[in-house]
Write an enzyme that holds these catalytic residues in place. Sequence first.
Site, short mmCIF file in Angstrom:
data_model
loop_
_atom_site.label_atom_id
_atom_site.label_comp_id
_atom_site.label_asym_id
_atom_site.label_seq_id
_atom_site.Cartn_x
_atom_site.Cartn_y
_atom_site.Cartn_z
CD GLU A 69 10.76 112.13 44.39
OE1 GLU A 69 11.09 113.09 44.64
OE2 GLU A 69 9.98 111.37 45.15
CD GLN B 102 16.77 117.41 56.88
OE1 GLN B 102 17.08 116.46 57.43
NE2 GLN B 102 15.89 118.32 57.43
NE ARG C 293 15.69 108.00 47.23
CZ ARG C 293 16.29 108.93 48.25
NH1 ARG C 293 17.48 109.11 48.13
NH2 ARG C 293 15.58 109.19 49.14
N GLY D 197 22.69 114.68 51.76
CA GLY D 197 23.73 115.02 50.93
C GLY D 197 23.55 114.30 49.37
NE ARG E 38 16.06 106.67 53.64
CZ ARG E 38 16.59 107.61 52.96
NH1 ARG E 38 15.80 107.96 52.00
NH2 ARG E 38 17.79 108.47 53.04
CG HIS F 169 12.17 110.73 52.07
ND1 HIS F 169 12.06 112.09 52.51
CD2 HIS F 169 13.27 110.41 51.80
CE1 HIS F 169 13.23 112.69 52.32
NE2 HIS F 169 14.10 111.81 51.74
N GLY G 229 13.95 121.59 40.26
CA GLY G 229 14.64 121.02 41.21
C GLY G 229 16.08 120.85 40.47
CD GLU H 30 22.74 110.13 54.35
OE1 GLU H 30 21.54 109.70 53.68
OE2 GLU H 30 22.94 111.21 53.87
CB ALA I 89 16.40 116.40 37.56
CG HIS J 29 13.54 109.50 55.80
ND1 HIS J 29 14.14 109.43 57.28
CD2 HIS J 29 14.78 109.77 55.19
CE1 HIS J 29 15.15 109.81 57.32
NE2 HIS J 29 15.63 110.17 56.16
C1 SIN Z 1 18.32 112.06 54.82
O1 SIN Z 1 18.97 113.19 54.71
O2 SIN Z 1 18.01 111.29 55.54
C2 SIN Z 1 17.68 112.11 53.26
C3 SIN Z 1 18.57 111.69 52.10
C4 SIN Z 1 17.79 111.09 51.01
O3 SIN Z 1 16.63 111.03 51.18
O4 SIN Z 1 18.52 110.16 50.39
#
Ligand code: SIN
Length: 497
Positions: free
Chosen positions: A355, A46, A366, A48, A270, A330, A13, A112, A15, A223
């Site tokens: 992670e 997704q 987070r 960013g 979140r 998530h 991934g 976000e 990292a 999530h």
């Molecule tokens: C999302 O696109 O909602 C996920 C972003 C994230 O987990 O930081």
Amino acid sequence: MKLDYDVLIVGSGIAGLNTALHLPDDMDVLVISKDYAWECNTFFAQGGVAVASNKEDIPLHVKDTLEAGAGHCDKKAVEVLCSEGPNAIQDLMNAGFDFDRDTNGNLLYTKEAAHSKNRILHAGGDATGRELHLFLMESLKFPILYNTQVVDLLIDDGKCYGVEVFHDNKIFNIYAKKIVIASGGVGSLYEFHTNSRTISADMHGICCEHGIELRDMEMMQFHPTVFVKSSAVRKQLLSEALRGEGAKIVDEDGKRFLFDYDKRGELSPRNVVSEALYEYKRETRKEIYLDVSDFKEKHFKKRFPTIYFNMQNLGFDVPSQRIPISPAFHYAIGGVKTDLNGKIKSVEDIYFVGEIASVGVHGANRLASNSLLEGLVFSKRVADELLKSFTCRAHLSFKCKSLELIKSGDKKLKNELRILMWDSAGIVRYEKKLQKSLNRVEEMLKLPTGKLIRLRLLTSRVIIKSALKRKVSLGAHYIKGERENEKVIDTTTYISK
Ligand code: SIN
């Protein structure tokens, strides 16, 4: 096959690959990937990469991260993340990567939840992870060994010498002078999750076996907007950027009920949204939806192509049709406790990043899109650190120990564990249920299982024990004691009904 390297990187991934990108070409490096390289959480990200949009934004990014983290972050680590973030992004762009831009060539920043301003860079619309992964794979100058599962760490007298792996039906050791673990989180422990199928907590279990300290393991992030009603193992994430750009959460009557829980509504942190969804559904038994109907189809298709095509394939006429949602697991906030350079206290020559690591940037919750940035910033620090202390040393020879990885009956236990974890160590925790689950996990650990399920069980045990230890709700850890006279309900049936 060569079995001795300068540096071994476990995980393909962001990292792991970005660590590799920062090592000199003439080093002898091997990257190990459990499956295909793209079976990692980076690939499916997704939203960013969150990054301060200018110098003045750095303290604000710090503040937002600390606030989302519910006072549980390591402030120093957050300052490193936010202040080194812009350079990490610049490095990436200098190397040839580009984010989405407007028609004048300016970078596009989206918003976000819990970010006080727009600071999320994205690429390919909602394909940021995929684009980044492709770029890092194309930049990789070292060999990569696919379909290779790490089954143990080779540790002796406080030093790590390599890993024991299962590859091509054989178990053998691979040695290195420095070992970087970037193996990801714990998603497959949970019945409903958004993670790659490879993310199954085995490395956390191996760490338990070696007495390597894990921290904040009760901090598991759910999530809020996931389409879970499909048979796919990895459930369809509906990016938080959708809400950042106007999507609404409504009940079956079209009511935007989130404002009854938090004045920030859809843009609450979140954990607040996930808990509100849980509570509202429990109280009303109403279906909950993500309403994206304010988006024009042409724009939606361009800005969120992955979600558009995946949801259309699942039979949803987005953006006009609303999507039923549920929270799903998530991200593992907790992990191996490291310093700011990926080092741990108990073992030398091994580094943890991404992670799997808990460097302290996420606290108890987070902040959205901070994890890709964490992967970039801290992997560079790991690469710099290991180069500083790199010495040529001979390795010890270790006998292979892990003979039986899987036994018959393990699959049944694995499925039982996924339901148990979702139901007791999920969005809302009840002391009684956690205790019952802990007892069951202890029972399972006494069974003659294969090693892989044992590793999952060891990780689950830490998560449950940590959840039981933290008596008061904090961030992603939402616990209800018996004292509140709360009816213990079965979350599995109600979430998936
Ligand atoms: C999302 O696109 O909602 C996920 C972003 C994230 O987990 O930081």
